[in-house]
Design an enzyme around this catalytic site. Structure first.
Site, PDB file in Angstrom:
ATOM      1  N   ASP A  20     -14.212  -1.543   3.226  1.00 51.75           N
ATOM      2  CA  ASP A  20     -13.259  -1.690   4.321  1.00 51.75           C
ATOM      3  C   ASP A  20     -13.921  -1.158   5.586  1.00 51.75           C
ATOM      4  O   ASP A  20     -14.569  -1.897   6.322  1.00 51.75           O
ATOM      5  CB  ASP A  20     -11.969  -0.928   3.974  1.00 51.75           C
ATOM      6  CG  ASP A  20     -10.934  -0.920   5.091  1.00 51.75           C
ATOM      7  OD1 ASP A  20     -11.185  -1.488   6.165  1.00 51.75           O
ATOM      8  OD2 ASP A  20      -9.850  -0.335   4.895  1.00 51.75           O
ATOM      9  N   LYS A  55     -10.021  -6.935   7.743  1.00 49.23           N
ATOM     10  CA  LYS A  55      -8.953  -6.498   8.639  1.00 49.23           C
ATOM     11  C   LYS A  55      -9.214  -7.073  10.023  1.00 49.23           C
ATOM     12  O   LYS A  55     -10.279  -6.849  10.610  1.00 49.23           O
ATOM     13  CB  LYS A  55      -8.886  -4.968   8.712  1.00 49.23           C
ATOM     14  CG  LYS A  55      -8.183  -4.325   7.537  1.00 49.23           C
ATOM     15  CD  LYS A  55      -8.104  -2.821   7.696  1.00 49.23           C
ATOM     16  CE  LYS A  55      -7.383  -2.206   6.491  1.00 49.23           C
ATOM     17  NZ  LYS A  55      -7.501  -0.720   6.479  1.00 49.23           N
ATOM     18  N   ASP A  60      -7.529   3.232  -2.954  1.00 49.14           N
ATOM     19  CA  ASP A  60      -8.213   3.264  -1.665  1.00 49.14           C
ATOM     20  C   ASP A  60      -8.439   4.720  -1.270  1.00 49.14           C
ATOM     21  O   ASP A  60      -7.494   5.501  -1.157  1.00 49.14           O
ATOM     22  CB  ASP A  60      -7.360   2.551  -0.617  1.00 49.14           C
ATOM     23  CG  ASP A  60      -8.007   2.517   0.759  1.00 49.14           C
ATOM     24  OD1 ASP A  60      -9.201   2.833   0.857  1.00 49.14           O
ATOM     25  OD2 ASP A  60      -7.312   2.166   1.735  1.00 49.14           O
ATOM     26  N   SER A  73       0.848  -1.180   0.000  1.00 50.39           N
ATOM     27  CA  SER A  73       0.000   0.000   0.000  1.00 50.39           C
ATOM     28  C   SER A  73       0.884   1.230   0.000  1.00 50.39           C
ATOM     29  O   SER A  73       1.765   1.368   0.862  1.00 50.39           O
ATOM     30  CB  SER A  73      -0.902  -0.010   1.237  1.00 50.39           C
ATOM     31  OG  SER A  73      -1.690   1.148   1.301  1.00 50.39           O
ATOM     32  N   GLY A 125      -4.306  -4.274   6.037  1.00 50.87           N
ATOM     33  CA  GLY A 125      -3.391  -4.051   7.140  1.00 50.87           C
ATOM     34  C   GLY A 125      -3.513  -2.663   7.729  1.00 50.87           C
ATOM     35  O   GLY A 125      -4.071  -1.746   7.108  1.00 50.87           O
ATOM     36  N   LYS A 185      -1.447  -0.988  -4.105  1.00 53.61           N
ATOM     37  CA  LYS A 185      -2.620  -0.179  -3.763  1.00 53.61           C
ATOM     38  C   LYS A 185      -2.169   1.265  -3.611  1.00 53.61           C
ATOM     39  O   LYS A 185      -1.188   1.558  -2.934  1.00 53.61           O
ATOM     40  CB  LYS A 185      -3.261  -0.669  -2.469  1.00 53.61           C
ATOM     41  CG  LYS A 185      -4.426   0.198  -2.012  1.00 53.61           C
ATOM     42  CD  LYS A 185      -5.180  -0.431  -0.855  1.00 53.61           C
ATOM     43  CE  LYS A 185      -4.467  -0.266   0.468  1.00 53.61           C
ATOM     44  NZ  LYS A 185      -5.323  -0.698   1.603  1.00 53.61           N
ATOM     45  N   GLU A 211     -11.521   0.951  -3.435  1.00 53.12           N
ATOM     46  CA  GLU A 211     -11.799   0.623  -2.039  1.00 53.12           C
ATOM     47  C   GLU A 211     -12.361   1.824  -1.286  1.00 53.12           C
ATOM     48  O   GLU A 211     -11.793   2.911  -1.324  1.00 53.12           O
ATOM     49  CB  GLU A 211     -10.506   0.144  -1.376  1.00 53.12           C
ATOM     50  CG  GLU A 211     -10.677  -0.369   0.037  1.00 53.12           C
ATOM     51  CD  GLU A 211      -9.375  -0.868   0.626  1.00 53.12           C
ATOM     52  OE1 GLU A 211      -9.375  -1.196   1.828  1.00 53.12           O
ATOM     53  OE2 GLU A 211      -8.360  -0.928  -0.099  1.00 53.12           O
ATOM     54  N   LYS A 269      -3.241   5.093  -2.378  1.00 51.88           N
ATOM     55  CA  LYS A 269      -4.175   5.957  -1.663  1.00 51.88           C
ATOM     56  C   LYS A 269      -4.570   7.110  -2.586  1.00 51.88           C
ATOM     57  O   LYS A 269      -3.716   7.678  -3.277  1.00 51.88           O
ATOM     58  CB  LYS A 269      -3.527   6.506  -0.396  1.00 51.88           C
ATOM     59  CG  LYS A 269      -3.204   5.444   0.645  1.00 51.88           C
ATOM     60  CD  LYS A 269      -4.455   4.862   1.282  1.00 51.88           C
ATOM     61  CE  LYS A 269      -4.099   3.895   2.398  1.00 51.88           C
ATOM     62  NZ  LYS A 269      -5.297   3.338   3.066  1.00 51.88           N
TER      63      LYS A 269
END
Length: 373
Positions: free
Chosen positions: A245, A269, A193, A140, A297, A166, A220, A168
């Site tokens: 999530d 998670k 995400d 990530s 995570g 991934k 996400e 952000k």
């Protein structure tokens, strides 16, 4: 072992570790992390370790390190001490009156699972019903100062062998960064995400729909956690699967999201869902519904990271999980050996319990607060 188990002592350690690379999301930037490590000890002296991997600030969720410490000290640990149980699934029933506080619960729940697995003489993954001997890991990446900085980070992780990246995203940092990464890596397993920062404004919806052209594995958590209806509406207009999530903390949340068709992928998670007990149940329900899952995570230290590896060994985890090597985040981790990845693959430990030795000396050197009950 079929005899009853009883926790006779419990300890909390607030541990602070610096990150090797600053990490920025849509809400905040961090250079170091405080997590709470949980020890549960039985009469024989056996110890199970867990990790409360809550953020310091209430941006990802409502919990913080301070609230988790208070809830663990005043409610969770007293509920567990001196009580008999045979299976780790029973431990969460001891604090059934406590609502929410999933991160705090997760640390104690994981410690109970590790303690039980250790006394059974089996690896944590086996105790959970895991079937994989290795887990595919993804990474990530946070929001970087420039697109060039982001591309440098992506190249570094791809060169290290990670098959999934991934990114952000946030309003103003979405379409163009993703376009640049996809142009350089046309075949990379790529997803984004948002951590719930978008709304259904015309501007935001236009950006989210524009992401469809980049063949992402998933988008996400675009909207706020409780706004399942917005996720369902967006999913009807996207080819790209929506992954939830923050929206799914409980099994009831998952049932609601499934009924609304608000997701096509689930991020499980351990921390967000209150521990391994609920995480495993969510895996089972998602698998029944034909929903692919992966393990997210929270920049866990080695104890939480090892628990993530263990849950990721379950058969329904068909997408790469956030179980990348410890050294991506920490120069020195709290377990030995540290979690390592070889070309994006992490081996599931075969040693009993957590599968790693806990480095109590390093923990002591980085502890900023302790509590013993």
């Amino acid at each position: 072992m079929s005899t009853e188990l009883k926790v006779t002592a419990a300890r909390l350690h607030r541990v602070r570790l610096p990150l090797v690379h600053a990490f920025r999301t849509s809400s905040h930037r961090k250079t170091e992390l405080d997590h709470i490590l949980v020890e549960l000890e039985d009469a024989s002296g056996a110890v199970g370790w867990g990790e409360i991997a809550s953020p310091t600030d209430p941006y990802y969720a409502s919990e913080t390190v301070e609230t988790c410490w208070q809830v663990a000290e005043r409610y969770l640990l007293p509920a567990v001490l001196g009580q008999s149980w045979k299976r780790p699934e029973q431990v969460s029933q001891l604090w059934s009156k406590v609502r929410g506080n999933q991160f705090a619960k997760a640390g104690v729940d994981v410690a109970a699972w590790v303690l039980w697995a250790s006394l059974q003489g089996v690896p944590l993954a086996q105790a959970l019903g895991g079937t994989r001997t290795e887990v595919t890991a993804g990474v990530s990446l946070g929001i970087e100062p420039t697109i060039g900085d982001l591309l440098t980070e992506v190249r570094r992780q791809v060169a290290a062998g990670y098959p999934r990246v991934k990114l952000k995203i946030a309003p103003g940092w979405d379409v163009e960064p993703v376009r640049a990464v996809r142009a350089d890596f046309p075949d990379l397993d790529l997803h984004v995400d948002a951590n719930g920062i978008y709304t259904e404004s015309v501007e935001h919806l236009t950006a989210l729909r524009a992401l469809d052209e980049f063949e992402l594995t998933m988008i996400e958590q675009p909207f706020a956690p409780r706004n399942l209806l917005a996720h369902a509406r967006l999913q009807r207009h996207l080819v790209t699967p929506i992954c939830l999530d923050e929206s799914v903390e409980t099994l009831d949340d998952l049932e609601t999201a499934l009924a609304l068709e608000a997701l096509r992928v689930l991020n499980i998670k351990v921390s967000r869902m209150g521990g391994l007990t609920t995480a495993r149940a969510a895996h089972d329900r998602a698998r029944q519904a034909g929903l692919p899952v992966w393990c997210g995570g929270m920049h866990e230290f080695g104890i939480g990271r090892a628990a993530n590896v263990a849950i990721s060994s379950l058969p329904g985890f068909t997408l790469p999980s956030d179980v990348s090597a410890s050294d991506k985040y920490y120069a020195h981790d709290v377990i030995t050996p540290a979690v390592t990845a070889d070309h994006g693959v992490v081996q599931v430990p075969t040693a009993t319990g957590l599968g790693h030795q806990v480095d109590t000396g390093l923990i002591a050197a980085h502890t900023v607060a302790t509590l013993a009950l």
